[in-house]
Motif scaffolding. Structure first.
Motif, PDB file in Angstrom:
ATOM      1  N   ARG A 121       0.835  -1.210   0.000  1.00  0.00           N
ATOM      2  CA  ARG A 121       0.000   0.000   0.000  1.00  0.00           C
ATOM      3  C   ARG A 121       0.865   1.254   0.000  1.00  0.00           C
ATOM      4  N   ALA A 122       1.964   1.173   0.767  1.00  0.00           N
ATOM      5  CA  ALA A 122       2.847   2.342   0.852  1.00  0.00           C
ATOM      6  C   ALA A 122       3.493   2.635  -0.500  1.00  0.00           C
ATOM      7  N   LEU A 123       3.664   1.584  -1.317  1.00  0.00           N
ATOM      8  CA  LEU A 123       4.308   1.779  -2.620  1.00  0.00           C
ATOM      9  C   LEU A 123       3.325   2.233  -3.697  1.00  0.00           C
ATOM     10  N   MET A 124       2.040   2.009  -3.449  1.00  0.00           N
ATOM     11  CA  MET A 124       1.042   2.366  -4.468  1.00  0.00           C
ATOM     12  C   MET A 124       0.901   3.879  -4.592  1.00  0.00           C
ATOM     13  N   LEU A 126      -0.884   7.509  -4.718  1.00  0.00           N
ATOM     14  CA  LEU A 126      -2.021   7.965  -3.906  1.00  0.00           C
ATOM     15  C   LEU A 126      -3.217   8.338  -4.767  1.00  0.00           C
ATOM     16  N   ASN A 127      -2.946   8.936  -5.922  1.00  0.00           N
ATOM     17  CA  ASN A 127      -4.075   9.367  -6.756  1.00  0.00           C
ATOM     18  C   ASN A 127      -4.563   8.237  -7.648  1.00  0.00           C
ATOM     19  N   VAL A 128      -5.301   7.321  -7.040  1.00  0.00           N
ATOM     20  CA  VAL A 128      -5.829   6.171  -7.762  1.00  0.00           C
ATOM     21  C   VAL A 128      -7.349   6.228  -7.668  1.00  0.00           C
ATOM     22  N   ALA A 129      -8.014   6.001  -8.818  1.00  0.00           N
ATOM     23  CA  ALA A 129      -9.479   6.025  -8.812  1.00  0.00           C
ATOM     24  C   ALA A 129      -9.992   4.862  -7.973  1.00  0.00           C
ATOM     25  N   PRO A 130     -11.169   5.032  -7.325  1.00  0.00           N
ATOM     26  CA  PRO A 130     -11.689   3.968  -6.456  1.00  0.00           C
ATOM     27  C   PRO A 130     -11.791   2.607  -7.151  1.00  0.00           C
ATOM     28  N   GLY A 214      -6.496   0.605   4.858  1.00  0.00           N
ATOM     29  CA  GLY A 214      -6.493   1.510   3.729  1.00  0.00           C
ATOM     30  C   GLY A 214      -6.259   0.789   2.414  1.00  0.00           C
ATOM     31  N   GLU A 219     -13.357   5.209  -0.763  1.00  0.00           N
ATOM     32  CA  GLU A 219     -14.621   5.945  -0.775  1.00  0.00           C
ATOM     33  C   GLU A 219     -14.715   6.765  -2.061  1.00  0.00           C
ATOM     34  N   PRO A 220     -15.879   6.947  -2.615  1.00  0.00           N
ATOM     35  CA  PRO A 220     -17.185   6.555  -2.087  1.00  0.00           C
ATOM     36  C   PRO A 220     -17.695   5.222  -2.628  1.00  0.00           C
TER      37      PRO A 220
END
Lengths: 268, 540
Positions: A121-124, A126-130, A214, A219-220
């Motif tokens: 998760r830390a490597l992914m 941040l701006n990823v669509a849900p 996380g 969301e959402p």
């Protein structure tokens, strides 16, 4: 028994239709917040009430079912295929190949996945669509969830290799991959089916737990997992029994899958 | 006649034994975790702080209700005009829980230990504001003067956190001067505190305090189980409740639910303004723009956050000082209004354009950013989801990312690989000086742009100057003016977008008397030595 199967298939078909046409059936968008109506009871406008942010529960359940019903079985299929490939090969070839493959399987089982998932998760970004986020989550589950099933498949494959049926096939001159493909794998189908159906609810619940890290659905966008998280509070159901709807739907759906597929399996 | 006498004697003896066989009054409540230390000088966690508060004797105590200092082990004190030294006159005939007499030597020993860099005492950090050593002068058995190398603003208030330990007792820090001492510790299960037989304080009628004989602290992490135990009568109080549990309790047992009003803690978000952060340059330009931050702030419906997420048990926040801080809050400031139209106007002034429902900057980039918050904190997750919908109204797409706490801290303090962050600030201290480490631009905790070599903006330079000014003067009026101005600058520039100040919600059984929950920690048992259980009141 036939009528139960028909009922199960009808239920699944209705559910699939409801999910596909969720936009038509849902009273509102799954993301829309009716902020004057948080935690509302069931009404005509909101047949399953609203959640703590005032979002329509029915809409979230329909869209969440769509997400989970597509992605959890896909992840389970991926995990089962990997387990079948690894387990059957190990059981079939035996000897050093089996020892080596099972050692890797044990290593995978012993790995601290919790910390590994946190690292992933830390490597992914941040701006990823849900939707991307949920796809990545289930793909990870599929890639990581094969080891336990592979052990079961390997044991079954080993037993099959020693069976009279395989002995007869060998005596008839069948060997190598043909023996594996034509005689071993078809007979492993029941155990693979079982592993698949066990994996589906496990992956749905794992996704719910990953939400705490996380790693779940962002969301959402709803999913069964995120909807089940509402049941964390011990008294959630005491005054709002409709919050159990996702749990009920999960149980019914998984049961219906079992009932619907068992006949097919017997025929096969 | 002989038989009657024998029967009377047996009955009398039986009643006598019955009276003394009754267990003493016991107050029960829960700790969220096992205390990490029982050394009062090393306290850094909530559970240890609770034990320190209940067992430790301090020179003076901040009255949590009046927010004024009151004498405890020191009958009087005087801070020098330079603010570098403080002299105490100590109470006579005071003994530790093991009977060891208390004197100025103990204060000397405590302060020397506290200031020892090798001990790494978190309480000592507040006193170590400059280079040089602290010296002490014990002028009599009950008189001591402490000399610090540099002036310390609010010096006297710091002693509320300093529990005096014995210099001579064989029990060392287990010998205490507070109302209770630690009698039993079943690690991970419970702690039993018993009444200090040598506690110096007496009530108006001359009765020795505390009234309650013992306190049982059960270790309980699950807040729902804690609630269940309260409603079953297995514990008497819950110090802080979340809004959901508070409302449930108010429905079931309204006499137990207590709302002490707005507290000192705040919830806020901020944008990453670190120049070296791995964030696209055009986004850095957005985040550095005051208009952009103001527009985001005006797009957030704080009233809705307070009403929906905190079920009405929070208030829209104004700036970095909570309205609960009666002395330092700048009451001329009001929370920012929710006004998406005004927000869009501000964005237009900065060159942003709304096209097909999506906001674009002057270079054509769609306005989209991520906000990180700690996973598992339901309130923050809900706030982020509401902000997501609020910002969608002005065409901004917000991606919510919940991270485990260590990953989040890593991002905001080391890698700076984030765009915006939503977190809360827990504040225990009323004095604004305690937030010096947040507002000084050179500080590591200057979250939006830590450790600046020189202030990056003119307003940060002004904050630096004002915070230094308030930290070096002892004139309250000048300090207040400086702190008010800093609040105003923060309100205008919005490096932190303050969202809400939460109310302090507690639960107290009607069986507990004299309880008067307040906004400051420890909310319910701040007057622990005056608390009384129902049975005691009946027999009073």
């Amino acid at each position: 028994m036939k009528s139960i199967r028909v009922a199960a298939i009808l239920f699944l078909a209705t559910l699939a239709l409801a999910c596909v046409f969720a936009g038509r059936f849902a009273p509102a968008s799954y993301a829309e917040q009716f902020r004057d109506l948080p935690d509302a009871a069931c009404t005509r406008t909101h047949p399953l009430g609203t959640d703590d942010l005032g979002r329509d529960r029915l809409a979230r359940l329909l869209y969440g079912t769509r997400v989970s019903l597509i992605l959890a079985p896909t992840a389970a299929l991926l995990a089962t295929l990997l387990a079948g490939l690894v387990g059957a090969s190990a059981g079939f070839f035996g000897g050093r190949v089996e020892s080596c493959v099972m050692a890797i399987t044990d290593l995978v089982l012993a790995m601290p996945w919790f910390f590994l998932l946190i690292t992933i998760r830390a490597l992914m970004p941040l701006n990823v669509a849900p939707l991307t986020s949920v796809t990545i989550t289930f793909a990870m589950l599929g890639c990581l969830g094969w080891a336990g099933a592979a052990r079961v498949v390997c044991a079954d494959a080993r037993t099959l290799c020693r069976s009279d049926m395989v002995l007869l096939a060998r005596a008839c001159g069948t060997s190598g991959l043909r023996l594996l493909w034509r005689h071993i794998l078809p007979n492993l189908r029941p155990v693979l089916y079982a592993q698949f159906w066990i994996s589906v609810p496990i992956f749905i619940l794992t996704e719910a737990n990953l939400g705490m890290l996380g790693l779940g659905v962002a969301e959402p966008l709803p999913s069964w997992g995120s909807l089940l998280r509402e049941l964390e509070s011990y008294s959630a159901g005491s005054s709002q029994p409709w919050v159990f709807a996702p749990l009920l739907l999960l149980i019914i759906t998984v049961s219906c899958f079992q009932l619907a597929v068992r006949k097919e399996e017997i025929r096969a | 006649m002989r038989n009657r006498l024998l029967i009377s004697a047996v009955l009398g003896l039986g009643l006598f034994q019955l009276a003394y066989a009754q267990p003493g009054s016991q107050l029960r409540f829960c700790l969220g975790s096992q205390p990490k230390t029982f050394n009062p000088l090393l306290v850094a966690d909530d559970a240890s702080d609770t034990v320190r508060y209940l067992t430790g004797g301090v020179l003076m105590r901040l009255n949590r209700k009046t927010q004024q200092l009151e004498p405890e082990l020191a009958t009087s004190w005087k801070v020098s005009a330079t603010g570098k030294s403080i002299s105490f006159v100590l109470r006579d005939n005071v003994r530790f829980s093991d009977g060891t007499p208390f004197s100025a030597d103990d204060v000397d020993y405590t302060m020397q230990s506290l200031m020892d860099p090798a001990l790494h005492s978190p309480s000592g950090d507040a006193f170590r504001v400059g280079e040089g050593k602290m010296t002490t002068q014990v002028t009599a058995k009950n008189k001591i003067t402490l000399n610090f190398p540099v002036p310390i603003v609010g010096l006297d208030k710091l002693f509320d956190q300093v529990a005096i330990v014995s210099a001579h007792s064989a029990q060392k820090e287990a010998a205490v001067l507070g109302p209770y001492y630690l009698a039993e510790n079943k690690s991970g299960s419970y702690l039993l505190l018993k009444r200090n037989p040598y506690y110096w304080k007496h009530d108006g009628s001359g009765r020795q305090l505390p009234y309650i004989d013992s306190i049982r602290l059960d270790i309980q992490q699950n807040r729902d189980i804690e609630m269940l135990r309260l409603t079953r009568g297995e514990i008497e109080l819950i110090n802080t409740l979340d809004p959901d549990n508070y409302d449930k309790l108010r429905e079931r047992a309204p006499q137990m639910a207590v709302d002490a009003g707005v507290g000192l803690d705040s919830e806020q978000m901020w944008f990453n303004q670190v120049a070296s952060a791995p964030v696209p340059a055009y986004k850095k330009a957005w985040f550095a723009s005051t208009r952009f931050r103001q527009a985001i702030s005006q797009s957030i419906n704080r009233d809705d956050l307070a009403r929906v997420v905190f079920r009405g048990h929070a208030h829209p926040a104004v700036s970095w000082v909570s309205p609960a801080n009666k002395v330092w809050f700048n009451d001329k400031l009001q929370p920012h209004r929710f006004d998406p139209k005004a927000a869009l106007s501000l964005m237009r002034e900065d060159g942003f354009q709304l096209q097909n429902g999506t906001l674009h900057d002057r270079e054509g980039h769609a306005v989209e950013f991520s906000i990180i918050t700690n996973a598992g904190n339901k309130s923050r997750e809900k706030m982020a989801t509401m902000i997501q919908q609020d910002l969608a109204q002005i065409g901004i797409r917000l991606n919510i990312v919940t991270l485990d706490f260590p990953s989040l801290i890593e991002r905001i303090t080391r890698t700076f690989n984030y765009e915006a962050c939503l977190l809360g600030l827990v504040n225990d201290d009323l004095d604004p000086n305690s937030q010096m480490n947040v507002w000084a631009s050179s500080s590591e905790n200057h979250q939006w742009n830590p450790s600046e070599k020189t202030p990056a903006t003119a307003w940060e330079a002004e904050i630096d100057r004002l915070m230094r000014a308030q930290a070096t003067t002892f004139d309250f009026k000048k300090r207040k003016q400086a702190v008010d101005r800093v609040q105003q600058i923060v309100w205008e520039q919005e490096p932190f977008i303050y969202l809400v100040n939460k109310e302090v919600l507690s639960a107290v059984s009607p069986n507990v008397h004299n309880a008067s929950p307040v906004a400051l920690r420890p909310q319910v048992y701040w007057n622990i030595d005056r608390l009384m259980l129902g049975t005691q009141v009946a027999g009073k």
